[in-house]
Design a protein around this motif. Structure first.
Motif, PDB file in Angstrom:
ATOM      1  N   ARG A   1      -6.767  -5.636  -9.859  1.00 27.13           N
ATOM      2  CA  ARG A   1      -7.673  -4.664 -10.452  1.00 27.13           C
ATOM      3  C   ARG A   1      -8.786  -5.378 -11.195  1.00 27.13           C
ATOM      4  NH1 ARG A   1      -5.700  -2.615 -14.407  1.00 27.13           N
ATOM      5  NH2 ARG A   1      -3.623  -3.505 -14.373  1.00 27.13           N
TER       6      ARG A   1
ATOM      7  N   GLY B   1      -5.215  -2.686  -4.065  1.00 29.77           N
ATOM      8  CA  GLY B   1      -4.379  -2.087  -5.110  1.00 29.77           C
ATOM      9  C   GLY B   1      -5.048  -0.955  -5.860  1.00 29.77           C
ATOM     10  N   GLY B   2      -4.906  -1.009  -7.170  1.00 27.35           N
ATOM     11  CA  GLY B   2      -5.399   0.054  -8.028  1.00 27.35           C
ATOM     12  C   GLY B   2      -6.905   0.294  -7.953  1.00 27.35           C
TER      13      GLY B   2
ATOM     14  N   LYS C   1      -3.269   6.213  -7.603  1.00 27.03           N
ATOM     15  CA  LYS C   1      -2.404   5.527  -8.563  1.00 27.03           C
ATOM     16  C   LYS C   1      -3.043   5.484  -9.956  1.00 27.03           C
ATOM     17  CE  LYS C   1       0.533   1.369  -8.668  1.00 27.03           C
ATOM     18  NZ  LYS C   1       1.816   2.070  -8.736  1.00 27.03           N
ATOM     19  N   LYS C   2      -3.654   4.355 -10.319  1.00 28.08           N
ATOM     20  CA  LYS C   2      -4.161   4.234 -11.687  1.00 28.08           C
ATOM     21  C   LYS C   2      -5.346   5.183 -11.938  1.00 28.08           C
ATOM     22  CE  LYS C   2      -1.361   0.681 -12.230  1.00 28.08           C
ATOM     23  NZ  LYS C   2      -0.132   0.739 -12.991  1.00 28.08           N
TER      24      LYS C   2
ATOM     25  N   SER D   1       1.660  -4.455 -18.050  1.00 29.23           N
ATOM     26  CA  SER D   1       1.891  -5.126 -16.771  1.00 29.23           C
ATOM     27  C   SER D   1       2.655  -6.430 -17.014  1.00 29.23           C
ATOM     28  CB  SER D   1       0.558  -5.449 -16.102  1.00 29.23           C
ATOM     29  OG  SER D   1      -0.163  -4.265 -15.920  1.00 29.23           O
TER      30      SER D   1
ATOM     31  N   PHE E   1       4.476  -0.141  -5.562  1.00 27.44           N
ATOM     32  CA  PHE E   1       3.475  -1.173  -5.305  1.00 27.44           C
ATOM     33  C   PHE E   1       3.819  -2.303  -6.276  1.00 27.44           C
ATOM     34  CE2 PHE E   1      -0.946  -2.918  -5.702  1.00 27.44           C
ATOM     35  CZ  PHE E   1      -1.125  -3.250  -4.375  1.00 27.44           C
TER      36      PHE E   1
ATOM     37  N   ARG F   1       1.779  -8.459  -3.560  1.00 27.73           N
ATOM     38  CA  ARG F   1       2.447  -7.166  -3.736  1.00 27.73           C
ATOM     39  C   ARG F   1       3.238  -6.753  -2.515  1.00 27.73           C
ATOM     40  NH1 ARG F   1       1.736  -4.325  -8.829  1.00 27.73           N
ATOM     41  NH2 ARG F   1       0.323  -5.714  -9.946  1.00 27.73           N
TER      42      ARG F   1
HETATM   43  O1  SAT Z   1      -3.247  -2.782  -8.597  1.00 25.85           O
HETATM   44  S1  SAT Z   1      -2.460  -1.776  -9.327  1.00 25.85           S
HETATM   45  O2  SAT Z   1      -3.269  -1.214 -10.399  1.00 25.85           O
HETATM   46  O3  SAT Z   1      -2.051  -0.727  -8.429  1.00 25.85           O
HETATM   47  C1  SAT Z   1      -1.084  -2.506  -9.983  1.00 25.85           C
HETATM   48  C2  SAT Z   1      -1.310  -3.004 -11.352  1.00 25.85           C
HETATM   49  O4  SAT Z   1      -2.271  -3.728 -11.606  1.00 25.85           O
HETATM   50  O5  SAT Z   1      -0.494  -2.670 -12.247  1.00 25.85           O
END
Ligand code: SAT
Ligand code: MN
Length: 603
Positions: A75, A218-219, A225-226, A268, A315, A385
Motif C-alpha cells: 500500500r 493489494g489494498g 478491502k481497506k 499490521s 490476503f 502475499r
Molecule cells: O495491501 S493490503 O492493504 O490489502 C494489506 C495490508 O497492507 O494490510
C-alpha cells in the motif's frame, strides 16, 4: 471499441449503467466485461493471464504465482487521500486535497487510460449477500489480476446485481493500473502500473466514492478491502451509528462447550492472522476463525454488538507463515490460491523466508532471478502475499457467514511493545478501554523509515492508515458507542502485548501460548477470572495465568507488573506528543482518563 461495449448490461440499475458509461467514455477501454463471479470466468481470466506470461501455474491445485513490478509491492500511504469537502473532516492523520482539484488531476490521468485494455465491471458484496450489515460495491478495473483476487476476497456476481435491483445503492470503486497500451502493444509479461508520483488512492467520503489509479497491488487495487470496508465504511459507520474496524474476529470455546466471540485490533505485522487461526496449547480449548482483518459491528435487537467479517478470503503476509506459526493458514493455501511475490522452487511450488522448510533449488526469487543460499536479499518479498478463500481454512467457524453476525464479548487492542505495556490488562469500563485503544502503538525498529529507533509510533485502534475521517471524531464515535446500550451488554475491553522483551529476547512465546491469555479473558467475561485492581486497570493475579513451559514464574510476574516509571514516560509522551495532534477534537473523556491514570500512578 468492439461489440462487447454494446452488449446490454446485466442490470437495470440506472445509476450503475450511467456510471459504467461515464467511466468507459473517460477511460476508453477496448471492451467491457460484466463479471458474473463464476468459476468459468475465473478459469478463463487465469488462462489469459498465464498465456500473457503474467501468472505462473504452480503444482498446488488451481494455484498461481504473480510477480509485481518492484515498485508496486505494498500500500502507498503517502499517496492515499481522504478528499472530504473540508480539510478538517479528513483530520490531522490523513492526506487531504480538495475534491474538485483531486478529481481534475485524476480525470486527466484516467483520460484514455484503459486504451488497449478490457474494462471489467465487478459487482461485489462485502458481507454475506443480503445481510443487513453487508454493503454492495461495484469495482471497475482494467486488471484481470484484480478480478481474480476480488473473486476470492469478496462475493462477486449476478446475485449481487439481483440484490441491487433497479434502484439499490452501491459504492462505486474505480480502479486503473494506469498503463494504457498503444495499438499492437502488450504487457509482455510485465506487471503494469504507473510511477509512484502518479499513483493516487483517493476516497470521497461525502459521495461514498473511491478512485484508485496507478497501482495493481493489494489494498491499492482490491478496493473492497481497506478502501471500502475500512475508509469509506468507517465514515458511513460514524453517520449510521455502527463500527467498521481493523479487527480479526475469533470464536473461543472452553472445555465445557461455552463460547465467546473476541475481536482484536493490532497494527499490521503484529500477527492478526495468526491469532485468528490460533491452535491453543491448553487442552480442551478451541479457537475458530470468523475473520482475520476487518470487523463490521452493529447493535442487534438484543442491544449487543454483532460482528460480521465483510471479506470472503485472506490476503495474508506469506513470509513467516509456517506449520509452526500458523498451520491453519498453511492448510488454507494448499489449493485455489493466488501467490504474489513469493519465491518459486524447482518443482513449481512456493517458498518464503520463515516457511520452516528448506527450499528446493534452483530457487527463483520474487524478481524472477536465480536465488542462492546466503544472498543478502530475501527470496520472497517481505510483503509477499497469499490470497485464499476463507472457506478453505480448517478452523473456519461454522457461523462465519451468519448474516446476523456474532455477538462480541471482548475486544482486544495491542501492538509491539518491548516494555511498559503488560501482557494483559482489562479496562475498568468502556471509556477506559477507548483510552487504551487510542494510545495503541508499536515500537519503531532501527530499520523503519527515518524515525527514531526505540520510540513508539502511535496507531490508534490500528486504524491510522484506515480511518476515513478525522481521527478525533473517530475517538468521539467510540465514546458515543459506549452510550448506546447498557454497560453489561457492551464487550469488555482489553489491552494485550505479546511482545515484551528482556535482554533483547521475547519473554512470552506467543502463537498458540496466547491461548493462556485468551482463557483469562474468557474467565473475565464470565466474571470468574482471578484478578486485581491496579493503577492501570484490572490485571490477572500472579496465579491466574498458567505458565507455558518456556516461561518462569518470575518472568510472568515481570510482564504482569505495573511499570510505574515506564507508564509515567508513556503518559508524558501521550500528553506532549500524541494527544495534541487532535486539538480540540480530542474527547474530554480521554483527557479525563489520562488525568486519572496520572493520579493513580502517582498515588
Ligand atoms: O495491501 S493490503 O492493504 O490489502 C494489506 C495490508 O497492507 O494490510
Ligand atoms: Mn490489515
Amino acid at each position: 471499441m468492439n461489440s462487447n461495449t454494446l452488449s446490454p448490461a446485466p442490470t437495470k440499475n440506472k445509476k450503475l449503467i450511467f456510471w459504467v458509461e461515464e467511466v468507459s467514455a473517460m477511460t476508453q477501454p477496448d471492451q467491457i466485461i460484466w463479471c458474473d463471479g463464476s468459476q468459468s470466468e475465473y478459469n478463463r481470466l487465469i488462462h489469459e493471464l498465464v498465456e500473457q506470461g503474467m501468472a505462473i501455474p504452480l503444482k498446488r491445485e488451481n494455484s498461481y504465482l504473480f510477480r509485481t513490478d518492484p515498485s508496486d509491492v505494498a500500500r502507498v500511504e503517502n499517496r492515499t487521500y481522504i478528499s472530504s469537502l473540508k480539510k478538517e473532516d479528513a483530520g490531522p492523520t490523513n492526506n487531504w486535497v480538495e475534491p474538485e482539484e483531486l478529481k481534475s488531476t485524476m480525470r486527466e490521468l484516467y483520460n484514455g487510460c484503459m486504451k488497449g485494455r478490457t474494462m471489467y465491471v465487478i459487482p461485489f458484496s462485502m458481507g454475506p449477500i443480503g445481510s443487513d450489515i453487508a454493503k454492495i460495491g461495484v469495482e471497475i478495473t482494467d486488471s484481470a489480476y484484480v478480478v481474480t483476487n476480488m473473486h476470492i476476497m469478496t462475493r462477486v456476481g449476478s446475485k449481487v446485481l439481483e440484490t441491487l435491483g433497479e434502484t439499490g445503492e452501491f459504492i462505486p470503486c474505480l480502479h486503473s493500473v494506469g498503463k494504457p497500451l498503444k495499438e499492437g502493444e502488450s504487457d509482455d509479461g510485465k506487471w503494469p502500473c504507473a510511477p509512484l508520483d502518479k499513483k493516487y488512492i483517493s476516497h470521497f467520503p461525502e459521495e461514498r466514492l473511491i478512485w484508485s489509479y496507478g497501482s495493481g497491488y493489494g489494498g491499492n487495487a482490491l478496493l473492497g478491502k481497506k478502501c471500502l470496508a475500512l475508509r469509506i465504511a468507517s465514515s458511513l459507520a460514524k453517520e449510521e451509528g455502527w463500527m467498521a474496524e481493523h479487527m480479526l474476529i475469533l470464536k473461543l470455546t472452553n472445555p465445557s462447550g461455552l463460547r465467546k466471540y473476541i475481536a482484536a485490533a493490532f497494527p499490521s505485522a503484529c500477527g492478526k492472522t495468526n491469532l485468528a487461526m490460533l491452535v491453543p496449547t491448553i487442552p480442551g480449548w478451541k479457537v475458530e476463525t470468523v475473520g482475520d482483518d476487518i470487523a463490521w459491528m452493529k447493535f442487534g435487537a438484543d442491544g449487543r454488538l454483532r460482528a460480521i467479517n465483510p471479506e470472503a478470503g485472506f490476503f495474508g503476509v506469506a513470509p513467516g507463515t509456517s506449520e509452526d506459526s500458523n498451520p491453519n493458514a498453511m492448510a488454507s493455501i494448499k489449493s485455489n490460491t493466488i501467490f504474489s511475490n513469493v519465491a518459486l522452487t524447482a518443482d513449481k511450488d512456493i517458498w518464503w523466508e520463515g516457511m520452516g522448510t528448506e527450499p528446493k533449488f534452483p530457487l527463483t526469487d520474487w524478481h524472477g532471478k536465480d536465488w542462492k543460499q546466503g544472498s543478502d536479499q530475501p527470496a520472497a518479498h517481505p510483503n509477499a502475499r497469499f490470497t485464499a478463500p476463507a472457506s478453505q481454512c480448517p478452523a473456519i467457524a461454522s457461523e462465519w457467514e451468519d448474516p446476523n453476525g456474532v455477538p462480541i464479548d471482548a475486544i482486544l487492542f495491542g501492538g509491539r511493545r518491548p516494555n511498559t505495556i503488560p501482557l494483559v490488562t482489562q479496562a475498568r469500563d468502556w471509556n477506559h478501554g477507548v483510552f487504551m485503544g487510542s494510545i495503541v502503538g508499536s515500537e519503531i525498529t532501527a530499520a523503519a523509515l527515518d524515525l527514531k529507533a526505540g520510540t513508539v509510533r502511535r496507531d490508534p485502534f490500528a486504524m491510522l492508515p484506515f480511518c476515513g475521517y478525522n481521527m478525533g471524531d473517530y475517538f468521539q464515535h467510540w465514546i458515543n458507542i459506549g452510550k448506546k446500550t447498557s454497560a453489561d451488554k457492551l464487550p469488555k475491553l482489553f489491552f494485550v502485548n505479546w511482545f515484551r522483551k528482556k535482554d533483547g529476547k521475547f519473554v512470552w512465546p506467543g502463537y498458540g501460548e496466547n491461548s493462556r491469555v485468551l482463557k483469562w479473558i474468557f474467565e473475565q467475561c464470565e466474571g470468574l477470572g482471578k484478578s486485581k485492581d491496579t493503577a492501570i486497570g484490572i490485571m490477572p493475579t500472579e496465579d491466574a495465568i498458567d505458565l507455558p513451559k518456556e516461561v518462569s514464574a518470575e518472568q510472568l510476574k515481570d510482564i504482569l507488573a505495573v511499570d510505574t516509571e515506564g507508564w509515567l514516560a508513556e503518559l508524558k509522551d501521550i500528553r506532549e506528543n500524541h494527544y495534541p495532534i487532535f486539538g480540540d477534537k480530542l474527547p474530554s473523556e480521554l483527557k479525563h482518563e489520562l488525568d486519572k491514570l496520572e493520579k493513580n500512578l502517582k498515588s
